[in-house]
Write an enzyme that holds these catalytic residues in place. Structure first.
Site, PDB file in Angstrom:
ATOM      1  N   ARG A  47       7.781  20.597  -7.574  1.00 47.45           N
ATOM      2  CA  ARG A  47       8.878  19.768  -7.041  1.00 47.45           C
ATOM      3  C   ARG A  47       8.322  18.774  -6.044  1.00 47.45           C
ATOM      4  O   ARG A  47       8.726  17.612  -5.995  1.00 47.45           O
ATOM      5  CB  ARG A  47       9.973  20.640  -6.410  1.00 47.45           C
ATOM      6  CG  ARG A  47      11.001  19.830  -5.651  1.00 47.45           C
ATOM      7  CD  ARG A  47      12.315  20.538  -5.346  1.00 47.45           C
ATOM      8  NE  ARG A  47      12.221  21.941  -5.060  1.00 47.45           N
ATOM      9  CZ  ARG A  47      11.697  22.477  -3.939  1.00 47.45           C
ATOM     10  NH1 ARG A  47      11.236  21.697  -2.987  1.00 47.45           N
ATOM     11  NH2 ARG A  47      11.653  23.777  -3.780  1.00 47.45           N
ATOM     12  N   TYR A  99      27.006  -0.641 -11.261  1.00 46.83           N
ATOM     13  CA  TYR A  99      27.076   0.423 -12.276  1.00 46.83           C
ATOM     14  C   TYR A  99      28.146   1.452 -11.887  1.00 46.83           C
ATOM     15  O   TYR A  99      28.230   1.860 -10.724  1.00 46.83           O
ATOM     16  CB  TYR A  99      25.699   1.077 -12.383  1.00 46.83           C
ATOM     17  CG  TYR A  99      25.635   2.213 -13.354  1.00 46.83           C
ATOM     18  CD1 TYR A  99      25.696   1.984 -14.727  1.00 46.83           C
ATOM     19  CD2 TYR A  99      25.522   3.524 -12.913  1.00 46.83           C
ATOM     20  CE1 TYR A  99      25.644   3.035 -15.630  1.00 46.83           C
ATOM     21  CE2 TYR A  99      25.462   4.582 -13.809  1.00 46.83           C
ATOM     22  CZ  TYR A  99      25.537   4.328 -15.157  1.00 46.83           C
ATOM     23  OH  TYR A  99      25.485   5.375 -16.035  1.00 46.83           O
ATOM     24  N   ASP A 177      19.026  -2.602  -7.432  1.00 45.07           N
ATOM     25  CA  ASP A 177      18.930  -1.864  -8.693  1.00 45.07           C
ATOM     26  C   ASP A 177      18.380  -2.861  -9.718  1.00 45.07           C
ATOM     27  O   ASP A 177      19.071  -3.782 -10.144  1.00 45.07           O
ATOM     28  CB  ASP A 177      20.316  -1.344  -9.089  1.00 45.07           C
ATOM     29  CG  ASP A 177      20.316  -0.604 -10.430  1.00 45.07           C
ATOM     30  OD1 ASP A 177      19.407  -0.841 -11.251  1.00 45.07           O
ATOM     31  OD2 ASP A 177      21.252   0.193 -10.656  1.00 45.07           O
ATOM     32  N   LYS A 202      16.506   3.341 -19.167  1.00 46.24           N
ATOM     33  CA  LYS A 202      16.762   2.122 -19.940  1.00 46.24           C
ATOM     34  C   LYS A 202      15.442   1.440 -20.324  1.00 46.24           C
ATOM     35  O   LYS A 202      14.639   2.037 -21.006  1.00 46.24           O
ATOM     36  CB  LYS A 202      17.695   1.211 -19.133  1.00 46.24           C
ATOM     37  CG  LYS A 202      18.848   1.943 -18.427  1.00 46.24           C
ATOM     38  CD  LYS A 202      19.881   2.520 -19.392  1.00 46.24           C
ATOM     39  CE  LYS A 202      20.856   3.470 -18.698  1.00 46.24           C
ATOM     40  NZ  LYS A 202      21.592   2.929 -17.576  1.00 46.24           N
TER      41      LYS A 202
END
Ligand code: PLP
Length: 396
Positions: A47, A99, A177, A202
């Site tokens: 992690r 978004y 973004d 994306k």
């Protein structure tokens, strides 16, 4: 020599320098051995970090001209990390067309933790300035502006330099973004942005086969805060997906070139189609953002949207597509189509949608890298299949 079963468990040496593997190995290990109790290893627990993830983090940082990058398990995990650098009472201005998932995490999550938000049209300098002044007048000067350079689904374009200038004047951070633009199109950190985030689901990965997010910065203090969110909330990218992201990124420029040239041809074809009333694509010379986009972006991207006139049933048009897949998401090698009012923007009340220009006949396309003639043929047959009977009769 250990036995076969033991070798299966322990495998070969994973000393990269000795294997001389062309690609970074996928380290499927949640934990790492200490040489001795006193010697803390470079990697201890996955992690916190692992070499496969670090390889892609370094790759993304390099591409975005950042000193450091972090890879998350989704775009929203990266966006969550970016907002988690603030504290209760902080005010943030966001673009007025962001978004949907970001809108939701802001209003349904971060507001509960005491952050406050207002919106501004980041394509309009006066409106942006006004939003900063209003925040100051209300006693809560904005700590940051958060926006998308290319908006979804109307493809409005903001001038990053202008937003940075206004934000810096008001001592606010700039968080961008960059999902739709990608570092191929623009590197916002060079223009003064403080943090850049991506849904790497994306274009960066580019094949609709993983969920991933990244956040990059040049600021050591912000980096520490982003890393805290990554490591303590735990939305880290898995080694397998880090490898797929790394591999996807290798073809980003090739893909963006083709997305861009295909999308422009499709946009031009749509613009001349008798059933289409309007096309939103900044690559079109007729588009109101064409000048700013051509000055600032190396690519207009592969996403566009258009309005069908009332003679065509938009839902039927989508259902008639054969090459396109009707699906949400974008930015991958295959062409996707969707109806924002029923799909990506369904959660917005209709009046809200209409206010943002998302009409019932607006169709969004994510243009893939197929042969553009096939893409256009599919759109052509689908539009014709969806012309309402009344319109056909009138034409006779
Ligand atoms: C998809 C998307 C997100 C969310 O990313 P996920 O990977 O789905 O979590 C954020 N911003 C933009 C612009 C997106 O298109």
């Amino acid at each position: 020599m250990t036995h076969f079963e033991t070798q299966l468990v322990h495998g070969a040496s994973i000393d990269d320098n000795s294997t001389r593997a062309v690609n970074p190995p996928i380290y499927n290990s949640s934990t790492y051995a200490f040489e001795t109790v006193k010697e803390y290893p470079r990697w201890d627990y996955a992690r916190s970090g692992n070499p496969t993830r670090e390889a892609v983090e370094k790759q993304v940082a390099l591409l975005e001209h950042a000193s450091v990058g972090f890879a998350f398990s989704s775009g929203l995990a990266a966006i969550h990390a970016a907002f988690s650098i603030f504290k209760p009472g902080d005010h943030i201005i966001t673009g007025d067309n962001i978004y949907g998932g970001t809108y939701s995490i802001i209003h349904e999550y971060f507001e509960r933790w005491g952050l406050t938000f207002s919106e501004a049209d980041t394509t309009n300098e006066e409106a942006l300035e006004k939003a900063f002044v209003e925040a100051e007048d209300s006693g809560h000067p904005a700590r940051a502006i958060y926006f998308e350079v290319l908006t979804n689904p109307l493809l409005k374009v903001s001038d990053v330099r202008t937003v940075v200038r206004v934000a810096k004047k008001h001592n606010a951070l700039v968080i961008i973004d960059n999902t739709f633009v990608t570092p191929y199109g623009q590197q916002p950190l060079d223009l003064g942005a403080d943090i850049v985030v991506h849904s790497a689901t994306k274009y960066l990965s580019g094949h609709s086969d993983i969920m991933a997010g990244v956040a990059v910065t040049n600021d050591a203090e912000l980096a520490q805060k982003l890393y805290f969110a990554l490591n303590r909330v735990g939305g880290a990218l898995s080694p397998q997906d880090a490898n797929l992201l790394r591999r996807g990124i290798q073809t980003l420029a090739l893909r963006m070139e083709r997305h861009d040239s295909n999308a422009l041809k499709v946009a031009q074809w749509l613009e001349n189609n008798q059933y289409v009333t309007h096309v939103n694509y900044p690559g079109l010379e007729s588009n109101q953002y064409h000048k700013i986009a051509s000055e600032q972006l190396r690519s207009y991207g592969g996403v566009l949207s258009f309005e069908l006139d009332e003679r065509v049933d938009a839902e039927k048009m989508l259902d008639s597509l054969k090459l396109f897949t009707v699906a949400v998401s974008l930015g991958a090698v295959e062409s996707l189509a969707e109806l924002p009012c029923r799909m990506t923007h369904f959660e917005l009340p209709r009046e809200e949608r209409l206010k943002h220009g998302i009409t019932d006949g607006l169709v969004r396309l994510s243009i893939g890298i197929e042969d553009v003639e096939d893409i256009i043929d599919d759109l052509d047959q689908a539009i014709h299949a969806a012309v309402r009977e009344t319109a056909v009769r009138e034409a006779l």
